[in-house]
Write a protein that holds these residues in place. Structure first.
Motif, mmCIF file in Angstrom:
data_model
loop_
_atom_site.group_PDB
_atom_site.id
_atom_site.type_symbol
_atom_site.label_atom_id
_atom_site.label_comp_id
_atom_site.label_asym_id
_atom_site.label_seq_id
_atom_site.Cartn_x
_atom_site.Cartn_y
_atom_site.Cartn_z
ATOM 1 N N ASP A 158 -20.127 -101.343 -35.954
ATOM 2 C CA ASP A 158 -19.493 -101.828 -34.651
ATOM 3 C C ASP A 158 -18.216 -102.326 -35.173
ATOM 4 N N ASN A 189 -21.085 -104.809 -38.683
ATOM 5 C CA ASN A 189 -20.292 -105.343 -37.765
ATOM 6 C C ASN A 189 -18.928 -105.864 -38.680
ATOM 7 N N TYR A 205 -26.898 -107.321 -29.644
ATOM 8 C CA TYR A 205 -27.787 -106.284 -30.436
ATOM 9 C C TYR A 205 -29.162 -106.745 -30.376
ATOM 10 N N VAL A 224 -15.228 -103.095 -33.221
ATOM 11 C CA VAL A 224 -14.367 -103.425 -32.118
ATOM 12 C C VAL A 224 -13.134 -104.195 -32.511
ATOM 13 N N TYR A 225 -13.295 -104.888 -33.527
ATOM 14 C CA TYR A 225 -11.900 -105.617 -34.331
ATOM 15 C C TYR A 225 -11.137 -104.863 -35.127
ATOM 16 N N LYS A 280 -10.575 -105.267 -27.209
ATOM 17 C CA LYS A 280 -9.648 -106.412 -27.903
ATOM 18 C C LYS A 280 -8.214 -105.681 -28.520
ATOM 19 N N ASN A 323 -18.055 -110.719 -35.944
ATOM 20 C CA ASN A 323 -18.069 -111.681 -34.996
ATOM 21 C C ASN A 323 -19.436 -112.438 -35.220
ATOM 22 N N SER A 343 -14.038 -99.880 -29.270
ATOM 23 C CA SER A 343 -13.555 -99.911 -27.954
ATOM 24 C C SER A 343 -12.171 -100.470 -27.756
ATOM 25 N N GLY A 376 -17.499 -99.639 -22.541
ATOM 26 C CA GLY A 376 -17.394 -100.523 -23.666
ATOM 27 C C GLY A 376 -18.476 -100.389 -24.829
ATOM 28 N N CYS A 377 -18.054 -100.895 -25.830
ATOM 29 C CA CYS A 377 -19.049 -100.704 -26.990
ATOM 30 C C CYS A 377 -20.305 -101.195 -26.992
ATOM 31 N N THR A 378 -20.647 -102.088 -25.661
ATOM 32 C CA THR A 378 -21.862 -102.501 -25.178
ATOM 33 C C THR A 378 -22.627 -101.340 -24.726
ATOM 34 N N PHE A 381 -23.855 -110.774 -33.335
ATOM 35 C CA PHE A 381 -23.441 -110.788 -32.019
ATOM 36 C C PHE A 381 -24.701 -110.554 -31.174
ATOM 37 N N LYS A 407 -13.636 -101.987 -20.145
ATOM 38 C CA LYS A 407 -14.805 -101.588 -20.455
ATOM 39 C C LYS A 407 -14.872 -100.158 -21.061
#
Ligand code: PMP
Length: 436
Positions: free
Chosen positions: A214, A181, A130, A216-217, A250, A185, A247, A101-103, A127, A258
């Motif tokens: 980031d 980001n 971070y 991810v969306y 989404k 989010n 990632s 995952g991006c995490t 988020f 992940k």
């Protein structure tokens, strides 16, 4: 005296531990946590079966520590195929890294770059992962708040804007990383080219500063002409100092798989890979292989749309419309997100009993912020729609900025959104939640 373990400060329940159980116990419609409550598209599921079953491939064994090769190739093709990226020539062997995952991609990046005491600039609301990751590394988060203008037209891009002076003032020679980001989010803001250009001119003065972007969306965008998704790395001279992170969670409704990645210059990607080699050696090959297949399929026509991505954005736009209409009729003003799957809404009209502030909360700061108390009341009593308070996305000194908002997720099936609409419609026109 032994140095304290940064984990000690983080080993406590969070907003996520509090609101999902509260939603279940209260039989609330859960518009809290941001995961789609539907199955992935059929091509995603069959891609997984194909990945596991394809004979003669190595999908069921370890892969390279950087990235499973078919995924690295698919990502290089995907990014090089985007007109705004084509000049960058992403090399699958040296510019791509994948992790859980991006995490975990971000974790590897922070771990590889930060020395204790290094500063990281975060734009709040941010988020929550971070800041915690920075603290874990012994780094120092420096928060810069987005400006909030509720007199602006009610779209996330207009309401949430940059304070460039504050951003500039927060960056110094000690700053190692700036985290961006977009789509954002929890606000749904999409950073404009002008905003990104101003950021690029600020960071250009600091050769040691790396930008984490980031994204991810990136495929959930509602006005691709007026407010397109722009990757910071594509701005002049920014690729060499940027790790673009994204990632599959989404985009393909597979948050549990992940699969995340970073695209960036050789030296930064190598550092992250060197780290991953000693942490988990590599990430699961099967899920990476599946996403490699999905990335190719997603560029083909889907359900009458030119690509899966077009369908995805249109589907989310429909859901955004349903929830915005429900909120507006309930007297809660949505700040229309330009991307992502959350709506931050202005709840200043709503009132609720003071006793909520005294409730036992697993994770609220003390004193309990208004958004937190309201989110609890909306979840457990009226209208029994679970939402997330945005104060955990702010640093302790700025939680007050969150007081008039709550966050609603619209990555939810029609039946859930319809039920939420019915419940929101029962809110008394005065906004007094105690009246039913
Ligand atoms: N970044 C942002 C902005 C997010 O909202 C999330 C998930 N909520 C993540 C990263 C985590 O992504 P992943 O599941 O790929 O680790």
């Amino acid at each position: 005296m032994a140095a304290s373990n940064p984990l000690d400060a983080l080993s406590k329940p969070t907003v996520w531990h509090e609101f999902s159980p509260l939603a279940n116990a209260s039989n609330a419609v859960n518009l809290g946590q941001g995961f789609p409550n539907w199955d992935p598209a059929p091509f995603v599921v069959t891609s997984m079966v194909d990945s596991v079953q394809t004979p003669g491939t190595s999908t069921n064994q370890y892969c390279r520590p950087n990235c499973h090769l078919p995924l690295a190739n698919a990502l290089a093709d995907e990014y090089n195929g985007r007109p705004s990226w084509s000049h960058l020539n992403v090399d699958p062997m040296t510019n791509v890294m994948s992790s859980l995952g991006c995490t975990q991609v971000m974790y590897c990046a922070f771990r590889a770059l930060l020395q204790p005491g290094d500063e990281v600039v975060l734009l709040e609301p941010a988020f929550d992962i971070y800041g915690s990751q920075v603290v874990l590394m012994g780094g120092v988060p420096k928060f810069v708040s987005l400006k909030t203008d509720l007199t602006a037209p009610p779209t996330s891009n207009d309401v949430f804007t940059f304070d460039f002076d504050a951003l500039e003032a927060s960056i110094s020679k000690k700053t190692r990383v700036l985290v961006l980001n977009t789509p954002h989010n929890p606000t749904g803001k999409m950073f404009s080219r002008e905003e990104l250009e101003r950021i690029s001119s600020i960071v250009s003065n600091y050769p040691n500063l790396v930008v984490f972007s980031d994204e991810v969306y990136e495929h959930i965008v509602f006005d691709p002409e007026g407010s397109p998704h722009i990757s910071f790395a594509t701005l002049p001279n920014m690729f060499e100092r940027t790790l673009t992170m994204s990632s599959a969670g989404k985009t393909f409704s597979t948050t549990g798989w992940k699969v995340g990645w970073a695209i960036g210059p050789d030296d930064l990607i190598k550092k992250m890979t060197d780290l991953q080699q000693w942490v988990n050696f590599s990430s699961p090959s099967v899920t990476q292989d599946t996403i490699a297949r999905c990335l190719k399929r997603a560029r083909e026509p889907y359900e009458e749309f030119p690509t899966f991505y077009d369908w995805l954005a249109a589907d989310y736009k429909k859901r955004r419309g349903v929830l915005e209409a429900a909120l507006t009729s309930a007297g809660i003003s949505p700040i229309s997100p330009q991307g992502g799957f959350f709506i931050c809404a202005d709840t200043s009209r709503l009132t609720f009993p003071d006793s909520v502030y005294e409730e036992e909360s697993l994770s609220a700061p003390s004193p309990m912020p208004r958004d937190w108390a309201l989110a609890r009341y909306m979840t457990h009593t009226n209208p029994k729609v679970a939402v997330i308070p945005p104060s955990p996305f702010y640093s302790p000194e700025n939680v007050d900025q969150a007081k008039n908002y709550v966050r609603f997720a619209f990555c939810k099936t029609d039946d859930l959104l319809e039920e939420a609409q019915l419940r929101l419609a029962t809110i008394d026109p005065t906004g007094d939640l105690e009246k039913k």
